[in-house]
Design an enzyme around this catalytic site. Structure first.
Site, PDB file in Angstrom:
ATOM      1  N   SER A  20     -18.682  -3.043   4.797  1.00  0.00           N
ATOM      2  CA  SER A  20     -17.717  -4.121   5.042  1.00  0.00           C
ATOM      3  C   SER A  20     -16.845  -4.410   3.822  1.00  0.00           C
ATOM      4  CB  SER A  20     -18.457  -5.404   5.450  1.00  0.00           C
ATOM      5  OG  SER A  20     -19.330  -5.835   4.415  1.00  0.00           O
ATOM      6  N   CYS A  24     -15.132 -15.352   2.019  1.00  0.00           N
ATOM      7  CA  CYS A  24     -14.543 -14.277   2.821  1.00  0.00           C
ATOM      8  C   CYS A  24     -15.492 -13.824   3.929  1.00  0.00           C
ATOM      9  CB  CYS A  24     -14.184 -13.092   1.927  1.00  0.00           C
ATOM     10  SG  CYS A  24     -12.862 -13.447   0.753  1.00  0.00           S
ATOM     11  N   LEU A  37     -15.241  -2.101   2.081  1.00  0.00           N
ATOM     12  CA  LEU A  37     -14.221  -1.076   1.880  1.00  0.00           C
ATOM     13  C   LEU A  37     -12.883  -1.416   2.513  1.00  0.00           C
ATOM     14  CD1 LEU A  37     -16.365   2.161   2.251  1.00  0.00           C
ATOM     15  CD2 LEU A  37     -15.959   0.735   0.237  1.00  0.00           C
ATOM     16  N   GLN A  38     -12.834  -2.476   3.320  1.00  0.00           N
ATOM     17  CA  GLN A  38     -11.573  -2.929   3.909  1.00  0.00           C
ATOM     18  C   GLN A  38     -10.644  -3.507   2.852  1.00  0.00           C
ATOM     19  OE1 GLN A  38     -11.708  -6.528   4.027  1.00  0.00           O
ATOM     20  NE2 GLN A  38     -10.164  -7.175   5.531  1.00  0.00           N
ATOM     21  N   ARG A  39     -11.176  -3.840   1.672  1.00  0.00           N
ATOM     22  CA  ARG A  39     -10.356  -4.457   0.635  1.00  0.00           C
ATOM     23  C   ARG A  39     -10.751  -4.053  -0.786  1.00  0.00           C
ATOM     24  NH1 ARG A  39     -14.277  -7.155   2.525  1.00  0.00           N
ATOM     25  NH2 ARG A  39     -15.666  -8.445   1.250  1.00  0.00           N
ATOM     26  N   ASP A  93     -16.715 -14.679  -6.128  1.00  0.00           N
ATOM     27  CA  ASP A  93     -16.467 -15.108  -4.751  1.00  0.00           C
ATOM     28  C   ASP A  93     -17.081 -16.462  -4.418  1.00  0.00           C
ATOM     29  OD1 ASP A  93     -19.157 -14.566  -4.647  1.00  0.00           O
ATOM     30  OD2 ASP A  93     -18.986 -12.810  -3.352  1.00  0.00           O
ATOM     31  N   ASN A  94     -17.449 -17.261  -5.440  1.00  0.00           N
ATOM     32  CA  ASN A  94     -18.030 -18.560  -5.143  1.00  0.00           C
ATOM     33  C   ASN A  94     -17.721 -19.557  -6.248  1.00  0.00           C
ATOM     34  OD1 ASN A  94     -20.671 -18.884  -6.980  1.00  0.00           O
ATOM     35  ND2 ASN A  94     -20.411 -16.729  -6.412  1.00  0.00           N
ATOM     36  N   GLY A 126     -13.110  -7.393  -4.223  1.00  0.00           N
ATOM     37  CA  GLY A 126     -11.727  -7.380  -3.764  1.00  0.00           C
ATOM     38  C   GLY A 126     -10.727  -7.666  -4.852  1.00  0.00           C
ATOM     39  N   LYS A 184     -22.087  -1.736  -7.624  1.00  0.00           N
ATOM     40  CA  LYS A 184     -20.628  -1.768  -7.767  1.00  0.00           C
ATOM     41  C   LYS A 184     -20.183  -1.472  -9.195  1.00  0.00           C
ATOM     42  CE  LYS A 184     -19.570  -4.849  -3.903  1.00  0.00           C
ATOM     43  NZ  LYS A 184     -19.018  -6.154  -3.474  1.00  0.00           N
TER      44      LYS A 184
END
Length: 247
Positions: free
Chosen positions: A68, A192, A70-72, A129-130, A40, A85
């Site tokens: 999940s 998230c 692709l929303q951000r 993310d952590n 993100g 990725k």
């Protein structure tokens, strides 16, 4: 080193911009940036650095693209589901600016490999993310004496700051480190996934990260050192707090 006609057209708005110009664009072309995470936050960071003409972008991420995301995580698309990725990010950069070199590293940054991933970088942008990874990045960047732009998001909010604890303030004291801002951090993985995130928040914070990276590379403006910039999406409000080493 001169610009090709295509580069002159591509970077025309930079070349006429005060404090960037030809000299600044050359600095961007010579620059090397490590982006930790291609999710993100990494998506807008990578996209805007590539668009700006940063010469080499190393991307470290061990994850694959999930629906999940692709929303951000707008650097990836539905056809990329299941791909690493870093590979998807590299293809996106090539489509946007084929002159940029992408160095994909399909690994999770840890205390053991952080120094090697950071080596040769002019700036590090951390979009992990952590907390464990954020601390490992911050410690390694400080040891390598490389500026770090650190950010995090959760639910409807996010924050960003720039860390250069290896450098001294004008008064001779050092600029603060991440542990001065967050003396203790939880070890939760991917907040998230647990608490949720409004997708646009990652775009706002990631774009601010890219802005900080470009400022550092160009030597313009005042970096967010000793300042935490916070964004609340529900109230469309920015706030800033100052922080520093314990006295």
């Amino acid at each position: 080193m001169t610009f090709s006609p295509e580069e002159v057209e591509r970077y025309a708005r930079h070349l006429v911009l005060a404090d960037v110009g030809g000299a600044g664009q050359q600095r961007l072309r010579r620059a090397r940036v490590l982006v930790v995470g291609a999710g993100g936050l990494g998506s807008p960071v990578i996209a805007y650095l590539a668009a700006a003409g940063v010469g080499t972008i190393r991307v470290a991420d061990d994850d694959t693209v999930a629906l999940s995301n692709l929303q951000r995580q707008v650097l990836h698309g539905t056809p990329d589901l299941g791909r690493a990725k870093v590979e998807s990010a590299a293809d996106a950069v090539t489509r946007l600016n084929p002159d940029v070199v992408v160095e994909p590293r399909a690994v999770r940054l840890t205390e053991a490999n952080a120094a090697g991933l950071i080596a040769g970088s002019d700036v590090v942008a951390d979009g992990s993310d952590n907390a464990a990874t954020r601390l490992a990045v911050a410690d390694a960047a400080e040891r390598a004496r490389v500026p770090l732009v650190s950010a995090a998001v959760s639910m409807f909010s996010g924050h960003v700051t720039t860390l250069t604890p290896h450098e001294a303030r004008p008064d001779g004291t050092r600029w603060p480190a991440l542990t001065d801002l967050f003396p203790t951090q939880g070890a939760a993985e991917d907040e998230c996934a647990v608490l949720g995130i409004l997708g646009v928040v990652t775009g706002v914070i990631g774009t601010l990260q890219a802005n900080e990276v470009l400022k550092l590379l160009l030597g313009i403006g005042e970096p967010l050192r000793g300042r935490l910039l916070m964004f609340d999406a529900r109230d469309a409000r920015f706030e800033e707090i100052a922080y520093g080493p314990p006295t």
